[in-house]
Design a protein around this motif. Structure first.
Motif, mmCIF file in Angstrom:
data_model
loop_
_atom_site.group_PDB
_atom_site.id
_atom_site.type_symbol
_atom_site.label_atom_id
_atom_site.label_comp_id
_atom_site.label_asym_id
_atom_site.label_seq_id
_atom_site.Cartn_x
_atom_site.Cartn_y
_atom_site.Cartn_z
ATOM 1 N N ALA A 151 -17.108 22.894 -30.203
ATOM 2 C CA ALA A 151 -18.134 23.652 -30.917
ATOM 3 C C ALA A 151 -18.648 24.757 -30.011
ATOM 4 O O ALA A 151 -18.692 24.590 -28.792
ATOM 5 N N ALA A 152 -18.983 25.873 -30.598
ATOM 6 C CA ALA A 152 -19.532 26.995 -29.830
ATOM 7 C C ALA A 152 -20.827 27.447 -30.487
ATOM 8 O O ALA A 152 -20.911 27.504 -31.717
ATOM 9 N N TYR A 153 -21.817 27.713 -29.657
ATOM 10 C CA TYR A 153 -23.151 28.050 -30.152
ATOM 11 C C TYR A 153 -23.667 29.278 -29.415
ATOM 12 O O TYR A 153 -23.628 29.325 -28.188
ATOM 13 N N ARG A 154 -24.111 30.266 -30.183
ATOM 14 C CA ARG A 154 -24.589 31.508 -29.571
ATOM 15 C C ARG A 154 -26.113 31.572 -29.581
ATOM 16 O O ARG A 154 -26.753 31.187 -30.561
ATOM 17 N N ILE A 155 -26.690 32.053 -28.463
ATOM 18 C CA ILE A 155 -28.135 32.291 -28.395
ATOM 19 C C ILE A 155 -28.337 33.780 -28.135
ATOM 20 O O ILE A 155 -27.925 34.296 -27.091
ATOM 21 N N VAL A 156 -28.933 34.438 -29.099
ATOM 22 C CA VAL A 156 -29.235 35.874 -28.990
ATOM 23 C C VAL A 156 -30.723 36.029 -29.287
ATOM 24 O O VAL A 156 -31.236 35.376 -30.200
ATOM 25 N N VAL A 214 -27.099 37.403 -23.819
ATOM 26 C CA VAL A 214 -26.495 36.589 -24.882
ATOM 27 C C VAL A 214 -25.775 35.427 -24.198
ATOM 28 O O VAL A 214 -25.088 35.626 -23.196
ATOM 29 N N VAL A 215 -25.996 34.238 -24.729
ATOM 30 C CA VAL A 215 -25.360 33.052 -24.151
ATOM 31 C C VAL A 215 -24.535 32.367 -25.225
ATOM 32 O O VAL A 215 -24.988 32.217 -26.360
#
Lengths: 341, 138
Positions: free
Chosen positions: A165-170, A182-183
């Protein structure tokens, strides 16, 4: 012997060893899809390279191919074998061969005569199988089932690798011209290391900057970033800085998208979830409630999310300066924040 | 036979219950064991505060020291990030925190009476992500 062959057009070409490429790929458990994605060609092209003995390809593609196979270019080029007579790769050739395009396949060999009457042979096999005693037939079935089970277990995608799973934090907003972080967190339950390709497409108005770890910039309009990595733990973090172009209009929304390709998985891409939109705003990205100041909770959130990423220059100094001040205000003329003391 | 069976069951059940009790994770009260603060000196000219952090530690702490309004500070160790002399509020920002003890000290220009000061630690709980306010009393 240097197998690099410049063409009339000046593009350096190399002869590669198709059989060796297939062997290396299979040894490392890589799919043609994975290799094709890294090199930037289709799976048909990879298949063609593997099936021809000494295909002549662009040196640039050979470098990417070696990268995908986690080896050196020297390991995949053909050092001694002259170019195949069917491959027009000579530098003297007046017309360069159209590389990476399918060549006519040789006709399939005629089946041996013994195999031709398939139906009678199948019937004979059935008759012979039926003549075996029941316990022998039963044992045969069990052995066949076991063989299928072993095959599926051995060659099928591992359970762990498919659970990626991949999760983006912007940040919800950012001021044009001011860098924001951005992580992307990739989590997996896989028990053994595996390779992945992470692709991130930024909004056209975004300019990417520093990446931790470093990314490969694949395109610029819109910007596409790519990481090729090997995961050995439960989590991997990919981060980068970006900024909206200074002339970006305020209150406009900008979309991010991306996906993860796992090397031993036939699934083409696992989409990145999480935040995928950012708004152009006169408020600093760390001021999440847009109240013109950075309070304790906002400061702690910033440090919890981004503080642990070694070397990511997300603008700590300015954030702490705003935190210790009474507030700030965006100055459109100077294109900087005025700190209010 | 029946009696033997009847007597053999309770110890088995007892062991099972004991095992489940031991195997069950004991929930910790939020903030209780993660971070704590204690005054080593809470009056006079020198104020000393010890912060103890346990794992899994929050990565960042904000430590607030409230002094009587108008108090002047001669020295601080480590250097504070913010001091509002009118409110008497000192703020430290501790980043890259790892489990262990941290000593914060202030030397004031004039002594303050015991009980005239108080403190607070603010951090994000690593498990819940919630902002935690932990008061420190002399």
């Amino acid at each position: 012997m240097d197998s690099t062959k410049p063409l009339a057009g000046g593009v350096p070409m190399v002869n590669i060893d198709g059989a060796r490429i297939r062997r290396l790929r299979e040894e490392k458990g890589l799919t043609q899809l994975y290799v094709a994605t890294v090199v930037g060609v289709t799976t048909d092209t990879i298949s063609r390279w593997e099936n021809r003995r000494y295909p002549n390809i662009k040196k640039e593609n050979a470098l990417k191919l070696a990268e995908a196979l986690e080896t050196q270019v020297a390991d995949i080029v053909d050092h001694g074998q002259p170019a195949s007579p069917t491959e027009p790769s000579s530098p003297q050739s007046s017309e360069p061969p159209k590389q990476d395009e399918p060549l006519p396949q040789p006709p399939e060999p005629e089946p041996p005569p013994a195999l031709a009457p398939a139906a009678p042979q199948a019937a004979s096999f059935k008759a012979r199988f039926a003549s075996f005693p029941v316990p022998v037939r039963l044992a045969g079935f069990i052995l066949l089932a076991l063989a299928i089970l072993v095959f599926v277990r051995w060659y099928g995608p591992s359970e762990g690798e498919s659970q990626v799973a991949a999760y983006r934090i912007v940040p919800e907003h950012a001021t044009p011209g001011i860098p924001f972080p951005v992580v992307i967190e990739v989590t997996t339950s896989a028990t053994r290391p595996f390779s992945l390709i992470l692709k991130e497409t930024l909004p056209p108005a975004c300019i990417p900057a520093q990446g931790k770890p470093r990314f490969v910039s694949q395109a610029s309009d819109p910007p596409v970033l790519k990481w090729i990595d090997k995961i050995s733990g439960e989590q991997a973090v990919y981060s980068y800085l970006a900024k909206l172009q200074p002339e970006t209009e305020m209150e406009t929304a900008h979309q991010f998208s991306g996906g993860v390709t796992v090397r031993s998985d036939d699934n083409p891409s696992i989409p990145i979830s999480g935040t995928d939109s950012l708004q152009a705003s006169p408020f600093h990205w760390a001021d999440s409630n847009s109240d013109g100041r950075i309070d304790d909770e906002e400061l702690l959130s910033v440090y919890e999310i981004y503080g642990g990423i070694e070397g990511l220059q997300f603008g700590k100094k300015l954030i702490e300066e705003i935190w210790t001040a009474k507030g700030y205000r965006w100055n459109q003329e100077t294109r900087a924040y005025d700190i209010l003391h | 036979m029946t009696a033997t069976k009847h007597h053999s069951r309770p110890p088995g059940l007892l062991f099972l219950a004991l095992f489940l009790l031991l195997a069950m994770p004991m929930p910790l009260r939020a903030g209780e064991a993660l971070v704590s603060g204690q005054y080593l000196s809470s009056g006079g000219q020198d104020i000393q505060l010890r912060i103890t952090v346990a794992g899994p530690a929050p990565s960042t702490l904000i430590v607030i020291q409230n002094l009587p309004p108008g108090t002047a500070i001669e020295t601080a160790s480590p250097a504070f990030h913010q001091y509002d002399a009118n409110k008497g509020e000192v703020k430290w920002l501790l980043t890259k925190v790892s489990p262990g003890s941290y000593l914060l000290s202030l030397r004031l220009s004039r002594p303050v009476p015991d009980g005239a000061i108080s403190g607070e630690i603010r951090y994000k709980d690593p498990a819940s992500g919630r902002l935690t306010h932990l008061p420190i009393r002399p």
